[in-house]
Design a protein around this motif. Structure first.
Motif, PDB file in Angstrom:
ATOM      1  N   PHE A  12       0.815  -1.209   0.000  1.00  0.00           N
ATOM      2  CA  PHE A  12       0.000   0.000   0.000  1.00  0.00           C
ATOM      3  C   PHE A  12       0.853   1.266   0.000  1.00  0.00           C
ATOM      4  CE2 PHE A  12      -3.093  -3.079   1.603  1.00  0.00           C
ATOM      5  CZ  PHE A  12      -4.154  -2.798   0.764  1.00  0.00           C
ATOM      6  N   ILE A  13       1.832   1.330   0.877  1.00  0.00           N
ATOM      7  CA  ILE A  13       2.669   2.526   0.945  1.00  0.00           C
ATOM      8  C   ILE A  13       3.514   2.638  -0.327  1.00  0.00           C
ATOM      9  CG2 ILE A  13       4.533   3.677   2.211  1.00  0.00           C
ATOM     10  CD1 ILE A  13       3.289   2.510   4.768  1.00  0.00           C
ATOM     11  N   GLY A  14       3.972   1.505  -0.854  1.00  0.00           N
ATOM     12  CA  GLY A  14       4.722   1.517  -2.111  1.00  0.00           C
ATOM     13  C   GLY A  14       3.890   2.075  -3.247  1.00  0.00           C
ATOM     14  N   THR A  15       2.629   1.686  -3.311  1.00  0.00           N
ATOM     15  CA  THR A  15       1.741   2.197  -4.357  1.00  0.00           C
ATOM     16  C   THR A  15       1.521   3.696  -4.196  1.00  0.00           C
ATOM     17  OG1 THR A  15       0.625   0.057  -4.487  1.00  0.00           O
ATOM     18  CG2 THR A  15      -0.519   1.936  -5.451  1.00  0.00           C
ATOM     19  N   LEU A  16       1.319   4.132  -2.966  1.00  0.00           N
ATOM     20  CA  LEU A  16       1.131   5.567  -2.724  1.00  0.00           C
ATOM     21  C   LEU A  16       2.378   6.363  -3.122  1.00  0.00           C
ATOM     22  CD1 LEU A  16      -0.769   5.530   0.690  1.00  0.00           C
ATOM     23  CD2 LEU A  16      -1.702   6.029  -1.578  1.00  0.00           C
ATOM     24  N   TYR A  17       3.545   5.851  -2.771  1.00  0.00           N
ATOM     25  CA  TYR A  17       4.777   6.543  -3.130  1.00  0.00           C
ATOM     26  C   TYR A  17       4.989   6.562  -4.641  1.00  0.00           C
ATOM     27  CZ  TYR A  17       7.061   8.302   0.955  1.00  0.00           C
ATOM     28  OH  TYR A  17       7.381   9.078   2.023  1.00  0.00           O
ATOM     29  N   LEU A  18       4.670   5.459  -5.304  1.00  0.00           N
ATOM     30  CA  LEU A  18       4.804   5.436  -6.762  1.00  0.00           C
ATOM     31  C   LEU A  18       3.805   6.383  -7.427  1.00  0.00           C
ATOM     32  CD1 LEU A  18       5.562   1.679  -7.430  1.00  0.00           C
ATOM     33  CD2 LEU A  18       7.116   3.613  -7.702  1.00  0.00           C
ATOM     34  N   LEU A  19       2.622   6.520  -6.845  1.00  0.00           N
ATOM     35  CA  LEU A  19       1.666   7.517  -7.350  1.00  0.00           C
ATOM     36  C   LEU A  19       2.251   8.917  -7.221  1.00  0.00           C
ATOM     37  CD1 LEU A  19      -1.751   6.200  -6.004  1.00  0.00           C
ATOM     38  CD2 LEU A  19      -1.224   6.732  -8.381  1.00  0.00           C
ATOM     39  N   ILE A 109       8.194  -5.990 -18.150  1.00  0.00           N
ATOM     40  CA  ILE A 109       8.687  -6.105 -19.531  1.00  0.00           C
ATOM     41  C   ILE A 109       7.541  -5.895 -20.523  1.00  0.00           C
ATOM     42  CG2 ILE A 109       9.612  -7.751 -21.222  1.00  0.00           C
ATOM     43  CD1 ILE A 109      11.354  -8.849 -18.872  1.00  0.00           C
ATOM     44  N   ILE A 110       6.379  -6.468 -20.251  1.00  0.00           N
ATOM     45  CA  ILE A 110       5.227  -6.295 -21.144  1.00  0.00           C
ATOM     46  C   ILE A 110       4.819  -4.826 -21.216  1.00  0.00           C
ATOM     47  CG2 ILE A 110       2.754  -6.799 -21.421  1.00  0.00           C
ATOM     48  CD1 ILE A 110       3.411  -9.621 -20.249  1.00  0.00           C
ATOM     49  N   ILE A 111       4.713  -4.174 -20.065  1.00  0.00           N
ATOM     50  CA  ILE A 111       4.315  -2.761 -20.041  1.00  0.00           C
ATOM     51  C   ILE A 111       5.403  -1.898 -20.671  1.00  0.00           C
ATOM     52  CG2 ILE A 111       3.798  -0.799 -18.522  1.00  0.00           C
ATOM     53  CD1 ILE A 111       2.264  -2.758 -16.752  1.00  0.00           C
ATOM     54  N   LEU A 112       6.655  -2.253 -20.469  1.00  0.00           N
ATOM     55  CA  LEU A 112       7.768  -1.520 -21.091  1.00  0.00           C
ATOM     56  C   LEU A 112       7.687  -1.608 -22.614  1.00  0.00           C
ATOM     57  CD1 LEU A 112      10.377   0.089 -20.696  1.00  0.00           C
ATOM     58  CD2 LEU A 112      11.588  -2.097 -20.553  1.00  0.00           C
ATOM     59  N   ILE A 113       7.386  -2.767 -23.136  1.00  0.00           N
ATOM     60  CA  ILE A 113       7.236  -2.940 -24.586  1.00  0.00           C
ATOM     61  C   ILE A 113       6.066  -2.092 -25.098  1.00  0.00           C
ATOM     62  CG2 ILE A 113       6.598  -4.597 -26.402  1.00  0.00           C
ATOM     63  CD1 ILE A 113       8.236  -6.693 -24.749  1.00  0.00           C
ATOM     64  N   LEU A 114       4.927  -2.151 -24.396  1.00  0.00           N
ATOM     65  CA  LEU A 114       3.772  -1.348 -24.792  1.00  0.00           C
ATOM     66  C   LEU A 114       4.078   0.150 -24.721  1.00  0.00           C
ATOM     67  CD1 LEU A 114       0.910  -3.349 -23.033  1.00  0.00           C
ATOM     68  CD2 LEU A 114       1.454  -3.299 -25.484  1.00  0.00           C
ATOM     69  N   TYR A 115       4.800   0.548 -23.699  1.00  0.00           N
ATOM     70  CA  TYR A 115       5.214   1.953 -23.530  1.00  0.00           C
ATOM     71  C   TYR A 115       6.069   2.402 -24.717  1.00  0.00           C
ATOM     72  CZ  TYR A 115       8.082   5.751 -21.480  1.00  0.00           C
ATOM     73  OH  TYR A 115       8.760   6.920 -21.236  1.00  0.00           O
ATOM     74  N   ASN A 116       7.026   1.567 -25.109  1.00  0.00           N
ATOM     75  CA  ASN A 116       7.897   1.923 -26.229  1.00  0.00           C
ATOM     76  C   ASN A 116       7.154   1.917 -27.564  1.00  0.00           C
ATOM     77  OD1 ASN A 116      10.455   2.569 -25.097  1.00  0.00           O
ATOM     78  ND2 ASN A 116      10.617   0.446 -24.482  1.00  0.00           N
ATOM     79  N   ILE A 117       6.210   1.006 -27.742  1.00  0.00           N
ATOM     80  CA  ILE A 117       5.383   1.015 -28.960  1.00  0.00           C
ATOM     81  C   ILE A 117       4.573   2.300 -29.019  1.00  0.00           C
ATOM     82  CG2 ILE A 117       3.363  -0.070 -30.057  1.00  0.00           C
ATOM     83  CD1 ILE A 117       4.533  -2.782 -29.118  1.00  0.00           C
ATOM     84  N   VAL A 134       5.255   3.579 -16.013  1.00  0.00           N
ATOM     85  CA  VAL A 134       5.549   2.164 -16.310  1.00  0.00           C
ATOM     86  C   VAL A 134       5.798   1.408 -15.002  1.00  0.00           C
ATOM     87  CG1 VAL A 134       7.184   0.594 -17.436  1.00  0.00           C
ATOM     88  CG2 VAL A 134       6.482   2.700 -18.590  1.00  0.00           C
ATOM     89  N   ILE A 135       6.558   2.008 -14.105  1.00  0.00           N
ATOM     90  CA  ILE A 135       6.859   1.370 -12.824  1.00  0.00           C
ATOM     91  C   ILE A 135       5.591   1.242 -11.982  1.00  0.00           C
ATOM     92  CG2 ILE A 135       8.222   1.540 -10.698  1.00  0.00           C
ATOM     93  CD1 ILE A 135      10.294   3.161 -12.354  1.00  0.00           C
ATOM     94  N   LEU A 136       4.811   2.324 -11.910  1.00  0.00           N
ATOM     95  CA  LEU A 136       3.570   2.318 -11.136  1.00  0.00           C
ATOM     96  C   LEU A 136       2.595   1.263 -11.657  1.00  0.00           C
ATOM     97  CD1 LEU A 136       1.488   3.462  -9.103  1.00  0.00           C
ATOM     98  CD2 LEU A 136       0.889   5.149 -10.855  1.00  0.00           C
ATOM     99  N   LEU A 137       2.355   1.238 -12.953  1.00  0.00           N
ATOM    100  CA  LEU A 137       1.425   0.260 -13.523  1.00  0.00           C
ATOM    101  C   LEU A 137       1.904  -1.173 -13.281  1.00  0.00           C
ATOM    102  CD1 LEU A 137       0.415   1.958 -16.899  1.00  0.00           C
ATOM    103  CD2 LEU A 137      -1.022   1.598 -14.879  1.00  0.00           C
TER     104      LEU A 137
END
Length: 150
Positions: A12-19, A109-117, A134-137
């Motif tokens: 939870f705190i990790g998600t809040l910090y990434l937000l 890796i999947i989200i990174l590929i989608l991000y780069n596309i 990308v990290i948050l998602l």
């Protein structure tokens, strides 16, 4: 039922910090104050005392994370704040359950590929763009898939 136990606080705190870091990444045009990661580094380190892992395992994980961070930094693949965020995420998942790290890595890796596309072919830009999304998602989707937000 919603309950934060000894380990759930990290999700939870990790998600809040990434937000927060994602917001700052977008708002400040990719200038993120890396000091925001220090709190999460300490929180992640506290997992070691809760979960009682062997010291050799902890040292091995730390060495691997330092080496991977060095490689990313050396090839300028990511910014310092991105590297430090991925470091505490990798370390946390490694200490909690190695399978969580494997799942996170696959999702990342999947989200990174989608991000780069999206970046290269749809937006048609080679300029740096905010990366914290990308990290948050990856973190949030991993925690949802594994049912860790309980």
């Amino acid at each position: 039922m919603f309950c934060i136990n000894n380990i759930n606080f990290w999700y939870f705190i990790g998600t809040l910090y990434l937000l927060l870091l994602t917001y700052k990444d977008i708002k400040n045009k990719m200038l993120v104050d890396d000091r925001h990661n220090y709190m999460m580094n300490g929180l992640t380190l506290s997992l070691v005392f809760i979960l009682k892992r062997k010291i050799l395992y902890i040292l091995l994980v730390l060495i691997i994370i330092i080496l991977v961070g060095y490689i990313w930094k050396r090839f300028k693949a990511l910014g310092d704040a991105d590297i430090h965020s991925l470091g505490w995420i990798f370390y946390g998942y490694s200490v909690i359950n190695l399978q969580y790290l494997i799942t996170f890595s696959i999702i990342f890796i999947i989200i990174l590929i989608l991000y780069n596309i999206l970046k290269l072919f749809i937006l048609k830009t080679k300029k740096p763009t905010p990366f914290y999304i990308v990290i948050l998602l990856s973190f949030a989707i991993n925690n949802i898939i594994l049912g860790l937000y309980v």
